[in-house]
Design a protein around this motif. Sequence first.
Motif, PDB file in Angstrom:
ATOM      1  N   THR B 381       8.132  20.931 -39.891  1.00  0.00           N
ATOM      2  CA  THR B 381       9.045  20.789 -38.751  1.00  0.00           C
ATOM      3  C   THR B 381       9.645  19.395 -38.777  1.00  0.00           C
ATOM      4  O   THR B 381       9.070  18.469 -39.332  1.00  0.00           O
ATOM      5  N   LEU B 382      10.820  19.271 -38.220  1.00  0.00           N
ATOM      6  CA  LEU B 382      11.351  17.939 -37.961  1.00  0.00           C
ATOM      7  C   LEU B 382      12.255  18.023 -36.750  1.00  0.00           C
ATOM      8  O   LEU B 382      12.901  19.035 -36.510  1.00  0.00           O
ATOM      9  N   GLY B 383      12.261  16.947 -35.988  1.00  0.00           N
ATOM     10  CA  GLY B 383      13.128  16.930 -34.816  1.00  0.00           C
ATOM     11  C   GLY B 383      12.639  15.936 -33.804  1.00  0.00           C
ATOM     12  O   GLY B 383      11.612  15.294 -34.000  1.00  0.00           O
ATOM     13  N   PRO B 384      13.385  15.793 -32.712  1.00  0.00           N
ATOM     14  CA  PRO B 384      12.977  14.871 -31.654  1.00  0.00           C
ATOM     15  C   PRO B 384      11.864  15.479 -30.814  1.00  0.00           C
ATOM     16  O   PRO B 384      11.437  16.621 -31.058  1.00  0.00           O
ATOM     17  N   LEU B 385      11.423  14.746 -29.819  1.00  0.00           N
ATOM     18  CA  LEU B 385      10.422  15.269 -28.898  1.00  0.00           C
ATOM     19  C   LEU B 385      10.979  16.508 -28.201  1.00  0.00           C
ATOM     20  O   LEU B 385      12.175  16.607 -27.940  1.00  0.00           O
ATOM     21  N   ASP B 386      10.085  17.406 -27.894  1.00  0.00           N
ATOM     22  CA  ASP B 386      10.448  18.662 -27.255  1.00  0.00           C
ATOM     23  C   ASP B 386      10.790  18.400 -25.776  1.00  0.00           C
ATOM     24  O   ASP B 386       9.942  17.960 -24.995  1.00  0.00           O
ATOM     25  N   GLU B 387      12.043  18.649 -25.409  1.00  0.00           N
ATOM     26  CA  GLU B 387      12.477  18.387 -24.030  1.00  0.00           C
ATOM     27  C   GLU B 387      11.685  19.227 -23.024  1.00  0.00           C
ATOM     28  O   GLU B 387      11.402  18.778 -21.909  1.00  0.00           O
ATOM     29  N   ASP B 388      11.322  20.440 -23.417  1.00  0.00           N
ATOM     30  CA  ASP B 388      10.538  21.288 -22.518  1.00  0.00           C
ATOM     31  C   ASP B 388       9.165  20.679 -22.243  1.00  0.00           C
ATOM     32  O   ASP B 388       8.642  20.772 -21.130  1.00  0.00           O
ATOM     33  N   ALA B 389       8.610  20.060 -23.288  1.00  0.00           N
ATOM     34  CA  ALA B 389       7.297  19.427 -23.110  1.00  0.00           C
ATOM     35  C   ALA B 389       7.420  18.209 -22.197  1.00  0.00           C
ATOM     36  O   ALA B 389       6.554  17.974 -21.351  1.00  0.00           O
ATOM     37  N   ILE B 390       8.499  17.444 -22.366  1.00  0.00           N
ATOM     38  CA  ILE B 390       8.709  16.280 -21.489  1.00  0.00           C
ATOM     39  C   ILE B 390       8.813  16.741 -20.034  1.00  0.00           C
ATOM     40  O   ILE B 390       8.178  16.193 -19.135  1.00  0.00           O
ATOM     41  N   PHE B 391       9.593  17.807 -19.821  1.00  0.00           N
ATOM     42  CA  PHE B 391       9.753  18.332 -18.458  1.00  0.00           C
ATOM     43  C   PHE B 391       8.414  18.828 -17.897  1.00  0.00           C
ATOM     44  O   PHE B 391       8.084  18.595 -16.727  1.00  0.00           O
ATOM     45  N   TYR B 392       7.662  19.492 -18.740  1.00  0.00           N
ATOM     46  CA  TYR B 392       6.361  20.014 -18.301  1.00  0.00           C
ATOM     47  C   TYR B 392       5.466  18.871 -17.801  1.00  0.00           C
ATOM     48  O   TYR B 392       4.841  18.973 -16.739  1.00  0.00           O
ATOM     49  N   LEU B 393       5.448  17.776 -18.560  1.00  0.00           N
ATOM     50  CA  LEU B 393       4.623  16.634 -18.147  1.00  0.00           C
ATOM     51  C   LEU B 393       5.187  15.982 -16.881  1.00  0.00           C
ATOM     52  O   LEU B 393       4.434  15.558 -16.000  1.00  0.00           O
ATOM     53  N   GLN B 394       6.515  15.920 -16.775  1.00  0.00           N
ATOM     54  CA  GLN B 394       7.118  15.369 -15.556  1.00  0.00           C
ATOM     55  C   GLN B 394       6.727  16.220 -14.346  1.00  0.00           C
ATOM     56  O   GLN B 394       6.471  15.699 -13.267  1.00  0.00           O
ATOM     57  N   SER B 395       6.691  17.511 -14.552  1.00  0.00           N
ATOM     58  CA  SER B 395       6.370  18.398 -13.430  1.00  0.00           C
ATOM     59  C   SER B 395       4.916  18.243 -12.993  1.00  0.00           C
ATOM     60  O   SER B 395       4.500  18.798 -11.990  1.00  0.00           O
ATOM     61  N   ARG B 396       4.132  17.483 -13.799  1.00  0.00           N
ATOM     62  CA  ARG B 396       2.750  17.193 -13.408  1.00  0.00           C
ATOM     63  C   ARG B 396       2.600  15.743 -12.943  1.00  0.00           C
ATOM     64  O   ARG B 396       1.495  15.239 -12.836  1.00  0.00           O
ATOM     65  N   GLY B 397       3.735  15.044 -12.771  1.00  0.00           N
ATOM     66  CA  GLY B 397       3.664  13.729 -12.143  1.00  0.00           C
ATOM     67  C   GLY B 397       3.907  12.555 -13.069  1.00  0.00           C
ATOM     68  O   GLY B 397       3.969  11.413 -12.615  1.00  0.00           O
ATOM     69  N   LEU B 398       4.025  12.782 -14.390  1.00  0.00           N
ATOM     70  CA  LEU B 398       4.281  11.659 -15.295  1.00  0.00           C
ATOM     71  C   LEU B 398       5.778  11.364 -15.338  1.00  0.00           C
ATOM     72  O   LEU B 398       6.584  12.298 -15.378  1.00  0.00           O
ATOM     73  N   ASN B 399       6.146  10.094 -15.363  1.00  0.00           N
ATOM     74  CA  ASN B 399       7.576   9.822 -15.505  1.00  0.00           C
ATOM     75  C   ASN B 399       8.007  10.065 -16.949  1.00  0.00           C
ATOM     76  O   ASN B 399       7.172  10.262 -17.832  1.00  0.00           O
ATOM     77  N   ALA B 400       9.310  10.058 -17.177  1.00  0.00           N
ATOM     78  CA  ALA B 400       9.822  10.455 -18.499  1.00  0.00           C
ATOM     79  C   ALA B 400       9.270   9.554 -19.599  1.00  0.00           C
ATOM     80  O   ALA B 400       8.896  10.033 -20.678  1.00  0.00           O
ATOM     81  N   LEU B 401       9.174   8.268 -19.334  1.00  0.00           N
ATOM     82  CA  LEU B 401       8.684   7.335 -20.341  1.00  0.00           C
ATOM     83  C   LEU B 401       7.209   7.612 -20.668  1.00  0.00           C
ATOM     84  O   LEU B 401       6.822   7.673 -21.829  1.00  0.00           O
ATOM     85  N   ALA B 402       6.425   7.820 -19.613  1.00  0.00           N
ATOM     86  CA  ALA B 402       5.005   8.113 -19.829  1.00  0.00           C
ATOM     87  C   ALA B 402       4.842   9.441 -20.567  1.00  0.00           C
ATOM     88  O   ALA B 402       3.961   9.591 -21.421  1.00  0.00           O
ATOM     89  N   ALA B 403       5.711  10.393 -20.242  1.00  0.00           N
ATOM     90  CA  ALA B 403       5.646  11.705 -20.903  1.00  0.00           C
ATOM     91  C   ALA B 403       5.944  11.563 -22.392  1.00  0.00           C
ATOM     92  O   ALA B 403       5.235  12.120 -23.239  1.00  0.00           O
ATOM     93  N   ARG B 404       6.985  10.782 -22.702  1.00  0.00           N
ATOM     94  CA  ARG B 404       7.337  10.587 -24.112  1.00  0.00           C
ATOM     95  C   ARG B 404       6.226   9.858 -24.857  1.00  0.00           C
ATOM     96  O   ARG B 404       5.896  10.204 -25.990  1.00  0.00           O
ATOM     97  N   ALA B 405       5.643   8.871 -24.185  1.00  0.00           N
ATOM     98  CA  ALA B 405       4.555   8.122 -24.823  1.00  0.00           C
ATOM     99  C   ALA B 405       3.361   9.032 -25.092  1.00  0.00           C
ATOM    100  O   ALA B 405       2.763   8.994 -26.162  1.00  0.00           O
ATOM    101  N   LEU B 406       3.044   9.859 -24.107  1.00  0.00           N
ATOM    102  CA  LEU B 406       1.879  10.749 -24.260  1.00  0.00           C
ATOM    103  C   LEU B 406       2.108  11.739 -25.410  1.00  0.00           C
ATOM    104  O   LEU B 406       1.236  11.956 -26.245  1.00  0.00           O
ATOM    105  N   LEU B 407       3.301  12.297 -25.465  1.00  0.00           N
ATOM    106  CA  LEU B 407       3.604  13.279 -26.517  1.00  0.00           C
ATOM    107  C   LEU B 407       3.595  12.632 -27.895  1.00  0.00           C
ATOM    108  O   LEU B 407       3.093  13.206 -28.864  1.00  0.00           O
ATOM    109  N   THR B 408       4.139  11.424 -27.971  1.00  0.00           N
ATOM    110  CA  THR B 408       4.208  10.759 -29.268  1.00  0.00           C
ATOM    111  C   THR B 408       2.819  10.351 -29.739  1.00  0.00           C
ATOM    112  O   THR B 408       2.472  10.516 -30.913  1.00  0.00           O
ATOM    113  N   ARG B 409       2.028   9.828 -28.818  1.00  0.00           N
ATOM    114  CA  ARG B 409       0.654   9.481 -29.202  1.00  0.00           C
ATOM    115  C   ARG B 409      -0.129  10.714 -29.606  1.00  0.00           C
ATOM    116  O   ARG B 409      -0.920  10.686 -30.548  1.00  0.00           O
ATOM    117  N   GLY B 410       0.110  11.794 -28.893  1.00  0.00           N
ATOM    118  CA  GLY B 410      -0.569  13.044 -29.232  1.00  0.00           C
ATOM    119  C   GLY B 410      -0.221  13.504 -30.637  1.00  0.00           C
ATOM    120  O   GLY B 410      -1.073  13.973 -31.386  1.00  0.00           O
TER     121      GLY B 410
END
Lengths: 251, 448
Positions: B381-410
């Motif tokens: 696979t190749l591509g940017p972070l999954d926007e749906d995943a970012i939204f999912y994390l935001q919907s649980r209270g993480l801001n966009a930056l924290a969501a991106r950081a969490l996904l990238t670290r993961g």
Amino acid sequence: MTLLEIKNLHASVDGKEILRGIDLTVNAGEVHAIMGPNGSGKSTLAQVLAGHPAFEVTEGSVTYLGKNLMDLAPEERARDGLFIAFQYPVAIRGITNAYFLRSAVNAIRKQRGDEELDMLDFIEILEEKLKVIGWDDSLMNRPVNDGFSGGEKKRNEILQMAILEPKLAILDETDSGLDIDALKIVADAVNKLRRPDNATVVVTHYQRILAYIVPDRVHVLANGKIVKSGGKDLALELERRGYDWLKAEAA
Amino acid sequence: MPSTQTADETAPYLAQFEAVAANGASAVPAWLKQLREQAIQQFVALGFPTTRDERWRFTSLKSLAAVNFTLPKHRDDVTPESLQQYLLPGDKGVRLVFVNGAFVESLSTVPELPTGCTVGSLAGAFDSDVVREHLGRTAPDGDNPFTALNTAFANDGAFVHLPPDVVLERPVQILFVSTPQDQPAMSHPRNLFILERGASAEFVESYVGLTDGSYLTNTVTEIIVADGARADCYRVQRESKSAYHIATTNSQLGKDSRFGLTSVTLGAALSRHDISMSMQGEGGDGTLNGLYLVDEKQHVDHSTVIEHAVPHCDSHEYFNGILDGHSRAVFSGKIIVRPDAQKTDSKQTNNNLLLSEWARADSQPQLEIYADDVRCTHGATLGPLDEDAIFYLQSRGLNALAARALLTRGFGDEILKRVAIPDLRGQLEVLLKNWLDRGEQGQGRLSP
């Protein structure tokens, strides 16, 4: 106390209008069911309330805890106690459920000015919650929704709800894809989490889940509008008669 | 016009080889002298690969070939304190430190080991029949000019020979550091790990630049894992951002043996890692893991070959890359299943996360399957972070930056969680976190 007040809500996706004037009021302590055929706009309503960027609100208002919900970013809605159990939860690789949930809890605690939890404190709270809903911790050390079965994903949404303690929970087709045993387990957990100061909106196609989560009000959504509202007996009538007679009424 | 590379590019290497051979190389045994002479001839005959070579299609060596790398001058000013951060804190195991390719005893530690173990500098073991028998066994000079170049110049590296059933409790740490030099320098480390039947050890092989300058590390590591033996190798590449890092890691696995390689790559302007793993005994289990983090104009290329020669072996390959800036990543993963290798189970994935719209990744799986009862899967696979995943994390209270950081670290943690040495895993997680926090202009990479 009114938690949510939706007035004449219109929303579009890709320029196509899906919601065409929704009115709905949800008070603390209530359970509402929103029913409707496929394509009626049920999931769109849930996504709009969650703040999904693909949906554009073109008219009307949504007031949540006295605030204009549309002014709030998705994460601000979550921190204010709005929770959506999604129909299709996203898999997140490499991050365990425990780590993810602690991040979410801490985001909310930070907002409230509470101290953030370390892993040990979090595990303690988690175990308490698991006890309340009678589940084990088998999902906690797996990557979020990654490789989960359909039933596990739905259970995981309810688990998040249990830990995040929302004021208003919207369950978007949480019953779809669940067999009867899994449905009972999920419904039982939802019931155990009910309190006089919170409310639940169950979005569903079928009456089945409403036998376990008994609604105070039932609304029928068709063509982007609520075409009929009633008590819990309305769900049984829909089960018997289907949706077509209401669609005809709405047209 | 495709590039043509000429004898001019190899001539400086030949001249240096001849200069070395004329003074002092005669101290080595005749077999090694002969091997080196054959190797330099082979290197000159092969020349540097061009992008017309299928295996080098996406990686041009023009800039490397244009630099006149010379053998480094000896430096004795490296202090133990300056190396602390590159070693496992307080570890009581073997520690072999090489500065500009040469073993430095005063920076190294070899504690008492079980009887029959040989652990130390390869240069000190050239008289050993074991070295003579195994050197070049998994990494022939035949068609890889860099291996040939390494053999021609290799005068040191780590040598580890464990007799049957010996288990080393602590990891063997091997650290190669490059120091500032007046001219761009080259080193050719050569490592040889031999684990006899039932032996077991962990290895941590690190390459570090103590300079921002340009230099070439051309390293070869050969690992023989005999029947029932187990080798867990970790590799951390933190060369200078101006350096060239060319590496070969080749392994042979015996019956019921276990081999794992987890490679983390952050450094070098251009890095190329050829990895081959050959399953030669039934019941072998081999895993290749990789994580690469690149930015600016870094170029990273992994070329892996897994060969199943016999039945009933499992191989697993997981490579994740995070790319920022104008960086470029190449992954090619070949799996060869020989006709006899029935019941092979082989899985390969390569995922690339692009944090920048200018970054580019090329992923090429290649399956050559000559047996019919096998299970081989691959995915890229190749591509940017999954926007749906970012939204999912935001919907649980993480801001966009924290969501991106969490996904990238993961995404990075998918590989790092496979590191079984807790202290090393902790260090690598800090490296990942720092890499993500730093960003192109020091403001963090994950701001939308």
